[in-house]
Design a protein around this motif. Structure first.
Motif, mmCIF file in Angstrom:
data_model
loop_
_atom_site.group_PDB
_atom_site.id
_atom_site.type_symbol
_atom_site.label_atom_id
_atom_site.label_comp_id
_atom_site.label_asym_id
_atom_site.label_seq_id
_atom_site.Cartn_x
_atom_site.Cartn_y
_atom_site.Cartn_z
ATOM 1 N N ILE A 92 41.907 32.574 -9.820
ATOM 2 C CA ILE A 92 41.076 31.457 -9.368
ATOM 3 C C ILE A 92 41.904 30.523 -8.499
ATOM 4 C CG2 ILE A 92 39.712 29.465 -10.145
ATOM 5 C CD1 ILE A 92 38.488 32.188 -10.897
ATOM 6 N N VAL A 93 41.321 30.099 -7.389
ATOM 7 C CA VAL A 93 41.974 29.146 -6.490
ATOM 8 C C VAL A 93 41.017 27.972 -6.283
ATOM 9 C CG1 VAL A 93 42.909 28.780 -4.171
ATOM 10 C CG2 VAL A 93 43.314 30.955 -5.343
ATOM 11 N N ASN A 94 41.559 26.764 -6.415
ATOM 12 C CA ASN A 94 40.739 25.560 -6.244
ATOM 13 C C ASN A 94 40.819 25.082 -4.798
ATOM 14 O OD1 ASN A 94 40.622 22.349 -6.269
ATOM 15 N ND2 ASN A 94 39.378 23.132 -7.960
ATOM 16 N N MET A 95 39.670 24.769 -4.228
ATOM 17 C CA MET A 95 39.668 24.288 -2.843
ATOM 18 C C MET A 95 38.596 23.242 -2.595
ATOM 19 S SD MET A 95 38.628 27.828 -0.917
ATOM 20 C CE MET A 95 39.641 28.957 -1.866
ATOM 21 N N VAL A 96 38.842 22.399 -1.594
ATOM 22 C CA VAL A 96 37.856 21.417 -1.143
ATOM 23 C C VAL A 96 37.329 21.931 0.187
ATOM 24 C CG1 VAL A 96 37.426 19.002 -0.549
ATOM 25 C CG2 VAL A 96 39.233 19.565 -2.182
ATOM 26 N N LEU A 97 35.997 22.006 0.310
ATOM 27 C CA LEU A 97 35.419 22.530 1.547
ATOM 28 C C LEU A 97 33.932 22.215 1.630
ATOM 29 C CD1 LEU A 97 35.289 26.433 1.083
ATOM 30 C CD2 LEU A 97 34.504 24.766 -0.537
ATOM 31 N N PRO A 98 33.337 22.298 2.797
ATOM 32 C CA PRO A 98 33.960 22.496 4.099
ATOM 33 C C PRO A 98 34.354 21.140 4.684
ATOM 34 C CG PRO A 98 31.574 22.531 4.344
ATOM 35 C CD PRO A 98 31.857 22.233 2.898
ATOM 36 N N LEU A 99 35.497 21.098 5.359
ATOM 37 C CA LEU A 99 36.004 19.844 5.925
ATOM 38 C C LEU A 99 36.004 19.917 7.452
ATOM 39 C CD1 LEU A 99 38.991 19.399 3.442
ATOM 40 C CD2 LEU A 99 36.854 18.119 3.428
ATOM 41 N N GLY A 100 35.935 18.719 8.068
ATOM 42 C CA GLY A 100 35.992 18.644 9.532
ATOM 43 C C GLY A 100 34.652 18.934 10.202
ATOM 44 N N ASN A 101 34.702 18.871 11.540
ATOM 45 C CA ASN A 101 33.478 19.105 12.322
ATOM 46 C C ASN A 101 33.400 20.579 12.739
ATOM 47 O OD1 ASN A 101 35.429 19.232 14.293
ATOM 48 N ND2 ASN A 101 34.454 17.795 15.686
ATOM 49 N N MET A 102 32.558 20.878 13.672
ATOM 50 C CA MET A 102 32.357 22.281 14.038
ATOM 51 C C MET A 102 32.311 22.458 15.555
ATOM 52 S SD MET A 102 28.296 22.693 13.231
ATOM 53 C CE MET A 102 28.115 24.223 14.147
ATOM 54 N N PHE A 103 32.484 23.689 15.981
ATOM 55 C CA PHE A 103 32.309 24.013 17.397
ATOM 56 C C PHE A 103 30.835 23.861 17.759
ATOM 57 C CE2 PHE A 103 36.137 26.620 16.446
ATOM 58 C CZ PHE A 103 36.979 26.176 17.457
ATOM 59 N N THR A 104 30.570 23.537 19.024
ATOM 60 C CA THR A 104 29.197 23.399 19.505
ATOM 61 C C THR A 104 28.628 24.773 19.841
ATOM 62 O OG1 THR A 104 29.825 21.293 20.474
ATOM 63 C CG2 THR A 104 27.756 22.258 21.242
ATOM 64 N N ILE A 105 27.460 25.036 19.318
ATOM 65 C CA ILE A 105 26.794 26.306 19.624
ATOM 66 C C ILE A 105 25.789 26.032 20.750
ATOM 67 C CG2 ILE A 105 25.404 28.204 18.685
ATOM 68 C CD1 ILE A 105 28.181 27.853 17.330
ATOM 69 N N PRO A 106 25.960 26.661 21.916
ATOM 70 C CA PRO A 106 25.066 26.348 23.043
ATOM 71 C C PRO A 106 23.631 26.788 22.765
ATOM 72 C CG PRO A 106 26.579 28.118 23.648
ATOM 73 C CD PRO A 106 26.955 27.682 22.270
ATOM 74 N N ALA A 107 22.697 25.928 23.187
ATOM 75 C CA ALA A 107 21.283 26.256 22.979
ATOM 76 C C ALA A 107 20.862 27.399 23.907
ATOM 77 C CB ALA A 107 20.435 25.025 23.239
#
Ligand code: FES
Length: 260
Positions: A92-107
């Motif tokens: 088992i591994v403990n993690m905090v997620l999801p962090l930060g912003n994201m890439f823009t997906i073009p419409a």
């Protein structure tokens, strides 16, 4: 996007290279993994490493929706990541997620998109490519490494789109740096995404700016808390000093004060 502190179970630990392991995780109770977007990262708690006090930021490499798995590509750079690389299936591994912003997906589904990764910076490009493909686009990937043995996950990238490679020693693909690859002159791209060593990203940003191409970079500034509290990841931007972990790690190149 809501953040979670989760205990996830290791399903696979695969050594891809002397300096990289691919870790796969799933939930412990069979519930679905939380939504995560390309460009985001997780902060991993390293248990059993007395010299590793802080969590380690690792970008999301891929989400396997069918197997309900999160993939993290871990570069072995210090005690923390070396300890993390020793986990085995069932642990088992403990993690905090999801962090930060994201890439823009073009419409616009006709957008011609190029994803450029160098070193461990190729990691977020796999999940981004997958999401772009699911949005109906055909991503092209340009991967830059020192040598053929350093090109990681080639099969996975090839399943998502066209893959171009540069190696510094010419042992695979074209010899040189990513910005010297002939695909940049042969094809017209509407949008470039990049992640990797800063000199590479600056060179890509310069190329994009010179050709009027929209470009987003994912910064790899040193991080500790991952939530905008410790201020160790600050970047100076058009909007002032911002925390890369919170306002980024993805930035439009026009927001950055790089000399490009
Ligand atoms: Fe602490 Fe960004 S890592 S503020």
């Amino acid at each position: 996007m809501k953040k979670y502190i989760l205990d996830l179970k290791v399903t696979e630990n695969r050594q891809l290279h002397t300096n990289y392991v691919l870790l796969k995780f799933t939930t412990t109770d069979g519930s679905l993994l939380p939504p995560m977007a390309p460009g985001q990262f997780a902060e991993i708690r390293i248990d059993g490493s007395p010299s590793t006090f802080l969590r380690r930021p690792i970008s999301i490499n891929y989400i396997d929706e069918v197997r309900n798995e999160l993939w993290l590509l871990v570069q072995l750079v210090g005690d923390g990541t070396r300890k993390l690389a020793t986990v085995s299936s069932g642990q088992i591994v403990n993690m905090v997620l999801p962090l930060g912003n994201m890439f823009t997906i073009p419409a616009d589904k006709t957008s011609n998109v190029l994803l450029i990764g160098g070193g461990v910076g190729t990691a977020p490009m796999l999940y981004l490519g997958d999401v772009l493909k699911k949005h109906g686009l055909t991503p092209s990937f340009l991967l830059g490494t020192r040598s053929a043995k350093d090109v990681l996950q080639l099969e996975e990238f090839s399943a998502l789109g066209n893959v171009f490679v540069t190696t510094e020693d010419g042992s695979l693909g074209q010899k040189g740096y990513v910005t010297q690859h002939s695909v940049l002159t042969e094809c017209k791209f509407d949008r470039i995404y990049t992640c990797g060593p800063k000199p590479m990203m600056i060179a890509v940003a310069k190329y994009a700016k010179m050709h009027g191409i929209t470009c987003e970079v994912s910064l790899e500034n040193c991080m500790a808390c991952g939530v905008g509290a410790c201020l160790c990841c600050v970047e100076n931007t058009q909007d002032g000093h911002v925390c890369v972990c919170k306002e980024g790690p993805v930035f439009d190149i026009n927001k950055l004060l790089w000399q490009i």
